[in-house]
Design a protein around this motif. Sequence first.
Motif, PDB file in Angstrom:
ATOM      1  N   TRP A 144       0.738  -1.246  -0.047  1.00 27.17           N
ATOM      2  CA  TRP A 144      -0.264  -0.069   0.093  1.00 27.17           C
ATOM      3  C   TRP A 144       0.949   1.347   0.074  1.00 27.17           C
ATOM      4  N   VAL A 145       2.042   1.325   0.335  1.00 22.23           N
ATOM      5  CA  VAL A 145       3.144   2.285   0.250  1.00 22.23           C
ATOM      6  C   VAL A 145       3.053   2.651  -1.498  1.00 22.23           C
ATOM      7  N   GLY A 248       0.083   6.219   0.620  1.00 20.15           N
ATOM      8  CA  GLY A 248       1.387   5.778   0.751  1.00 20.15           C
ATOM      9  C   GLY A 248       2.387   5.982   1.795  1.00 20.15           C
ATOM     10  N   MET A 249       2.328   7.423   2.130  1.00 18.94           N
ATOM     11  CA  MET A 249       3.033   7.780   3.407  1.00 18.94           C
ATOM     12  C   MET A 249       2.495   7.003   4.692  1.00 18.94           C
ATOM     13  N   THR A 250       1.277   7.040   4.905  1.00 21.07           N
ATOM     14  CA  THR A 250       0.461   6.014   5.858  1.00 21.07           C
ATOM     15  C   THR A 250       0.785   4.808   6.057  1.00 21.07           C
ATOM     16  N   ALA A 251       0.785   4.181   4.928  1.00 21.86           N
ATOM     17  CA  ALA A 251       1.373   2.637   4.699  1.00 21.86           C
ATOM     18  C   ALA A 251       2.705   2.594   5.046  1.00 21.86           C
ATOM     19  N   ALA A 252       3.625   3.616   4.641  1.00 20.23           N
ATOM     20  CA  ALA A 252       4.871   3.357   5.100  1.00 20.23           C
ATOM     21  C   ALA A 252       5.235   3.524   6.422  1.00 20.23           C
ATOM     22  N   VAL A 253       4.451   4.080   7.375  1.00 17.19           N
ATOM     23  CA  VAL A 253       4.345   4.237   8.812  1.00 17.19           C
ATOM     24  C   VAL A 253       3.929   3.055   9.358  1.00 17.19           C
ATOM     25  N   GLU A 254       2.829   2.509   8.726  1.00 18.37           N
ATOM     26  CA  GLU A 254       2.312   1.245   9.505  1.00 18.37           C
ATOM     27  C   GLU A 254       3.221   0.211   9.554  1.00 18.37           C
ATOM     28  N   ILE A 255       4.133   0.030   8.519  1.00 14.15           N
ATOM     29  CA  ILE A 255       4.994  -1.212   8.350  1.00 14.15           C
ATOM     30  C   ILE A 255       5.658  -1.318   9.867  1.00 14.15           C
ATOM     31  N   PRO A 256       6.600  -0.401  10.235  1.00 12.40           N
ATOM     32  CA  PRO A 256       7.394  -0.724  11.424  1.00 12.40           C
ATOM     33  C   PRO A 256       6.456  -0.690  12.603  1.00 12.40           C
ATOM     34  N   VAL A 257       5.227  -0.024  12.631  1.00 10.87           N
ATOM     35  CA  VAL A 257       4.358   0.047  13.681  1.00 10.87           C
ATOM     36  C   VAL A 257       3.759  -1.287  13.962  1.00 10.87           C
ATOM     37  N   LEU A 306       0.304   5.258  12.883  1.00  7.81           N
ATOM     38  CA  LEU A 306       0.179   4.807  14.326  1.00  7.81           C
ATOM     39  C   LEU A 306      -1.124   4.119  14.824  1.00  7.81           C
ATOM     40  N   PHE A 307      -2.152   4.846  14.293  1.00  7.07           N
ATOM     41  CA  PHE A 307      -3.458   4.220  14.642  1.00  7.07           C
ATOM     42  C   PHE A 307      -3.724   3.117  13.697  1.00  7.07           C
ATOM     43  N   PHE A 308      -3.662   3.074  12.536  1.00  2.00           N
ATOM     44  CA  PHE A 308      -4.049   1.919  11.714  1.00  2.00           C
ATOM     45  C   PHE A 308      -3.173   0.860  11.837  1.00  2.00           C
ATOM     46  N   GLY A 309      -1.789   1.084  11.980  1.00  2.00           N
ATOM     47  CA  GLY A 309      -0.854   0.116  12.161  1.00  2.00           C
ATOM     48  C   GLY A 309      -1.151  -0.742  13.257  1.00  2.00           C
ATOM     49  N   ILE A 310      -1.421  -0.209  14.508  1.00  3.46           N
ATOM     50  CA  ILE A 310      -1.660  -0.896  15.778  1.00  3.46           C
ATOM     51  C   ILE A 310      -3.069  -1.583  15.691  1.00  3.46           C
ATOM     52  N   PHE A 311      -4.010  -0.977  15.085  1.00  5.85           N
ATOM     53  CA  PHE A 311      -5.203  -1.414  14.712  1.00  5.85           C
ATOM     54  C   PHE A 311      -5.398  -2.575  13.900  1.00  5.85           C
ATOM     55  N   VAL A 312      -4.698  -2.637  12.621  1.00  7.83           N
ATOM     56  CA  VAL A 312      -4.889  -3.696  11.869  1.00  7.83           C
ATOM     57  C   VAL A 312      -3.667  -5.208  12.226  1.00  7.83           C
ATOM     58  N   GLY A 313      -2.673  -4.408  13.011  1.00 11.49           N
ATOM     59  CA  GLY A 313      -1.757  -5.512  13.262  1.00 11.49           C
ATOM     60  C   GLY A 313      -1.944  -6.103  14.422  1.00 11.49           C
ATOM     61  N   LEU A 314      -3.171  -5.774  15.369  1.00 13.45           N
ATOM     62  CA  LEU A 314      -3.336  -6.596  16.401  1.00 13.45           C
ATOM     63  C   LEU A 314      -4.828  -7.146  16.198  1.00 13.45           C
ATOM     64  N   GLY A 315      -5.609  -6.555  15.288  1.00 12.03           N
ATOM     65  CA  GLY A 315      -7.061  -6.924  15.245  1.00 12.03           C
ATOM     66  C   GLY A 315      -7.475  -8.229  15.158  1.00 12.03           C
TER      67      GLY A 315
END
Length: 394
Positions: A144-145, A248-257, A306-315
């Motif tokens: 998605w980046v 794309g920038m949001t997705a780039a932040v999501e990866i390490p999160v 940060l929001f969506f990375g945590i949300f989809v990473g754990l949901g």
Amino acid sequence: MKSQTTVLFCTNGLTALAFALILPVMTLYLVNGLNVEPGLIGVYTVITSGMTVLFSQKITGFIDKGVSAKLLVVLSLCGIVAASAGFALSRNFWHVLIVGCVIMPLASSSIPVILTIIRRYADSTGKSSTKLNSQMRSSVSLLWVVGPPIAFFSVDRLGFRSNFYLSAFVALMVILLVLFQLKEPQAPTHDKDAANKPKAPALPKEVWFLGAIMLMANMSNSIYVTSMPLFLTRDMGLSTAYPGMLLGMTAAVEIPVMLLAASWSQKFGKLPMMRLGYVFGMLFYVGMFFTDHLVICIALQLLNGLFFGIFVGLGVTIMQDYAPKTIGKASAFYTNSMLVGTMLGTSAMGVISQYFGFKAPLVLSFVVLFLAMLGAWWFERYTERRPAFTEQHS
């Protein structure tokens, strides 16, 4: 590819890329490409999402009854190819609606089927499902980046039809990967036993409550995702390429999160981390509502990531943890709760935008995410009152 982890990573990510070339541009396609009123976006979303929920719940139920998960993945990927071609050939709103109702439900069922395969692979190999799900979801963010920027750039330069054909090509590549590289996932013992029963066990009530929380959180996100391309291009007068850049920038932040979310959840707990992610999301919506500067919009994507990375990473892991005997159903229920959230969010965005402008829906994003945070807080208190249950699923 010798490692099935690599095969699953590529399958999950490239499937997400095929969707990333379709979903982010659909509101622009309807409003700018087909000259549809914003209110009809909700009609399209409600009907297609409703059909998808019904279909995907059925098709993943087949996995719990012993049907080949690999076969179901191939069939659903064929649905992506057909849907992409159908959108490319559509000439009015009713053509798009027919494709969305008849073909997209099959295409969208690929997501819960792949999630089920990933969980079975983790269980059969002894890998941490939380860590593996986070790693696999990071493949989605990785694609998605580049996916949305490619989609919006393609639309800007080549038009919608070329972009949809590109999505069909990516899905064809995934079909070849699955056919020649993916091994049939090993079903757990209880799943094999369940195949001989007339009905699989019902989902626990905790899963239903978690589904409501996931629904509200994804509803808030979908309101933003569908309104953002319109207020950037219509209200701020920016090029069609900029919405893809922000996604794309949001997705780039999501990866390490997402990769870090698994270790954070071990230290602080999955539910507290989820609530923290919701706080980041609320701050993001407030910032986006009060700014008209592109530079600030870009900086705010850190909070959104940060929001969506945590949300989809754990949901999905949280949902599966509370339904260990019906992982296929839990995966489909998670996906369907996200789909219903998308349906409600996109519908609300279309109605609000038609009367109050394309930025006004961000207020609803904030309110709905606040309700999701309250729900997560209540659920955490609820599980704390049941220590044995909490210990079993922690």
